[in-house]
Enzyme design. Structure first.
Site, PDB file in Angstrom:
ATOM      1  N   ARG A   1      30.857  21.614  47.598  1.00  0.00           N
ATOM      2  CA  ARG A   1      32.034  22.271  48.184  1.00  0.00           C
ATOM      3  C   ARG A   1      31.589  23.611  48.757  1.00  0.00           C
ATOM      4  NH1 ARG A   1      35.632  24.363  43.771  1.00  0.00           N
ATOM      5  NH2 ARG A   1      34.920  26.389  44.465  1.00  0.00           N
TER       6      ARG A   1
ATOM      7  N   HIS B   1      37.791  26.699  46.180  1.00  0.00           N
ATOM      8  CA  HIS B   1      38.574  25.594  45.606  1.00  0.00           C
ATOM      9  C   HIS B   1      39.848  25.426  46.417  1.00  0.00           C
ATOM     10  CE1 HIS B   1      41.103  23.264  42.966  1.00  0.00           C
ATOM     11  NE2 HIS B   1      41.904  24.277  42.789  1.00  0.00           N
TER      12      HIS B   1
ATOM     13  N   TYR C   1      32.180  33.486  41.260  1.00  0.00           N
ATOM     14  CA  TYR C   1      31.544  32.606  40.278  1.00  0.00           C
ATOM     15  C   TYR C   1      30.304  31.891  40.781  1.00  0.00           C
ATOM     16  CZ  TYR C   1      34.858  29.429  42.634  1.00  0.00           C
ATOM     17  OH  TYR C   1      35.593  28.737  43.565  1.00  0.00           O
TER      18      TYR C   1
END
Lengths: 324, 356
Positions: free
Chosen positions: B258, B262, B271
């Protein structure tokens, strides 16, 4: 007094309890490096380490179930469920296990755990991200339900909840996290089961929960232009409910309006209305009235969402109808 | 030996046909013609651009919170291409690719994310379920769809999408188990994009692969290079044909990445580091297809620019059309709660209207 946000006050409460008692630990999705979806646990990983701030797989049932296991072994876990909408995935654990374990163990087990979650609409989060499900959980014997509306209350109540020996569903509101309010530097606790009169008045009692307390206060302010003095009562904890504060207020004003963000049908307002008719019927000068969300899913579009969630206008209209 | 035997999860092999440099794995050949490859490349490009536009619209306040596909185009285009008319797609919430592959218009897709639930109402004959936000729950729906089809004697297959995070959910395991027991024609497609919001794949499961979880349920499982359009297509095609002929479910793990957040509500720099993303960049599904098509004289910068311009024009029109749809009326909030509107709901609607 200093002013901090609801989020900061909550984090402070968690931090103080984690420092005070090493059996307290946090678990949930995205609560570590990411600091939680609403950033409540930000910085706690750095301060307390990964053993006490535990990221978990996306398994709501497992988060809540594991928290129960830990509680039974003497820990005081604080489990975070990202959205109250997702608590439904763990409802077997909450309703069948956590709430009943003490009773079914003949009083031997101590399910001392807090499930922190947040609900409510107002961010255009669509129907699966914006519900208010407090009434479901209030219906289950064995579970306490706490729903704070201010920074002061959220801090005092999270601390008391962590220290409580019963399982507690602690419901925050996604639009309250940025709200600021006075919070003392020194330590304090708020007893679970104690309502708070957020504004005194003599003409009508408005019982409101969570974010609706803020809207009720605004409505009450606007009503002073009509010469109406509304009293705003925030139960703060739904289970156990401080009936006395509500009944005393009704005795004073003779009129009761209940405001909540959950759908009207079988909402917590029905419980308060039933309480008033059972215990304050002869103090009432008018029929009880509820202002609540429509019995529909929460719409996605911001404008549509605002239609179904009570606002100040709806509260004012409700009060005017009560006063005739 | 069947594909699923050859790439049994315990062999530790990942199925790949087209390598990142655009050359073929020795002994492998493309499963579709060059014309089809070009057409699918064009589709992937359209999807990537439509996805980027969605992000922009969200940033401008014209879209709700949105989960971008960026990086996972080959997983969705390759797998959906293996379906036939009448088959079902059961999406999670990142499935712009599979949704458009099923024939849903970009206008409808945009309409939903602009906050109008009518956009989820798939036209007759286009079997795409609405998005499902609670992670993994839709796997059970896909089993139900496929099972019902089987009971009705229809040769229909359900293809369900979910991520690596969803494999931590009880629902996923219950769905796999049920599908295995009842041999439902379900294809479980896990887009292992390495992250569930901020939590990395390594924290979701201690299993070496996600594909190997199939073994516990008595199903075939296969790990494929999810950025290889050819491998994704061929593995899904085999799984779909097997399902259609009564051979039961398959779990496909598409290993992908990805590149975006998100959803538009998070910031991935919190992160993961840039250095972590770097090795994935050459593995982008577009890169190898450009090499491959370039070798055949079917791709160059000029062709890319032309395709991009054509796509942007179509996307402009979809945005315009979606935004031209009149705002829903307040009645519509109430209208679809039940098949018919019960009296108390009518009363609420009338009262609400009196307050507006």
């Amino acid at each position: 007094m200093r002013e901090i946000t609801y989020r900061e006050a909550l984090r402070e409460g968690l931090r103080e309890e984690m420092k005070r008692d090493e059996t307290v630990f946090l678990l949930g999705e995205d609560i570590a490096e990411f600091g939680g979806t609403y950033k409540v646990t930000q910085g706690l990983l750095e301060e307390f380490g990964p053993a006490r701030v535990r990221n978990t797989p996306i398994s709501e049932a497992a988060i809540v179930g594991a928290a129960l296991g830990a509680a039974l072994l003497g820990m005081r876990p604080v489990a975070e469920i990202m959205y109250i909408d997702f608590s439904t995935i763990a409802i077997d654990q909450i309703a069948n296990q956590i709430a009943k374990v003490r009773y079914m163990f003949g009083g031997k087990a101590r399910a001392s755990l807090v499930i922190r979650t947040q609900g409510g609409a107002g961010r255009s989060s669509a129907a699966q991200h914006a519900q208010s499900l407090e009434a479901w959980y209030s219906h289950i014997p064995g579970l306490k339900v706490v729903m704070p509306s201010t920074p002061y209350d959220v801090k005092g109540l999270i601390k008391s909840s962590i220290r409580d020996d019963n399982p507690i569903l602690f419901i925050e509101h996604k639009l309250l996290y940025n709200e600021k309010g006075p919070v003392p530097e020194e330590e304090y606790l708020i007893p679970i089961g104690k309502a708070d009169i957020k504004r005194e008045g003599k003409d009508v009692t408005i019982v409101a929960t969570s974010r609706m307390v803020l809207r009720a206060l605004k409505a009450a302010q606007a009503l002073t232009e009509d010469g109406v003095e509304a009293e705003v009562v925030d139960p703060r904890t739904l289970v156990p409910l401080d009936e006395e504060t509500i009944l005393q207020s009704i005795k004073k004003t003779g009129r009761l309006l209940i405001v909540h963000e959950a759908s009207k049908r079988c909402g917590f307002g029905a419980e308060i209305a039933a309480l008033a008719s059972e215990k304050a019927f002869y103090d009432l000068d008018a029929p009880i009235k509820r202002v609540a969300a429509a019995n529909t899913p929460v719409p996605f579009a911001p404008k549509m969402e605002s239609f179904v969630i009570p606002d100040e206008r709806a509260i004012i209209k409700g009060v005017r109808e009560l006063l005739g | 030996m069947s594909l699923f035997e050859e790439y049994h999860p315990l062999t530790g092999k990942m199925f790949q046909i087209l390598k990142a440099d655009g050359t073929l794995v020795s002994g492998q050949k493309p499963p579709i013609s060059d014309q089809e490859i070009f057409a699918l490349y064009k589709k992937m490009l359209f999807i990537r651009l439509a996805d980027q536009r969605a992000l922009m619209l969200q940033r401008q306040g014209r879209f709700g919170t949105y989960a971008p596909i960026w990086g996972q185009e080959a997983c969705q285009v390759g797998s959906a291409y293996a379906l036939q008319k009448g088959d079902w797609v059961v999406p999670a919430f990142r499935e712009i690719g599979a949704t458009l592959m099923m024939g849903i218009s970009l206008k409808s897709f945009y309409l939903y994310w602009m906050g109008n639930e009518m956009g989820s109402r798939a036209p007759e004959g286009m079997n795409v379920m609405p998005v499902s936000v609670p992670v993994g729950t839709q796997t059970l729906h896909a089993v139900g769809v496929a099972w019902a089809a089987k009971l009705r004697g229809e040769k229909v297959v359900a293809l369900v999408f979910f991520g690596d995070g969803a494999t931590s959910k009880g629902d996923f395991h219950e769905a796999m188990n049920f599908a295995g027991v009842f041999k439902t024609p379900t294809v479980f497609f896990c887009q292992n994009n390495q992250f569930a919001i901020s939590v990395p794949r390594s924290l979701q499961t201690a299993s070496k692969t996600i594909a190997q979880k199939a073994i516990a349920y008595g199903c075939d499982g296969i790990q494929v290079d999810g950025n290889d359009l050819f491998a994704v297509y061929l593995a899904t095609k085999e799984a779909v044909e097997k399902a259609r002929s009564g051979g039961g479910p398959t779990l496909i793990e598409g290993v992908t990445y990805r590149f975006g957040p998100h959803t538009t509500a998070d910031d991935p720099t919190k992160y993961r580091t840039e250095a972590e993303i770097e090795p994935w960049k050459p593995l982008d599904p577009f890169v190898r297809l450009r090499f491959y098509l370039g070798e055949k004289g079917m791709w160059d910068e000029e062709i890319e620019n032309r395709l991009t311009a054509e796509a942007q024009k179509e996307i402009d029109q979809a945005v315009k059309d979606a935004e031209a749809v009149p705002s829903p009326q307040v009645e519509e909030i109430f209208q679809y709660v039940f098949a018919e509107m019960p009296h108390p709901l009518k009363e609420q609607l009338e009262y609400l209207k009196s307050t507006l």
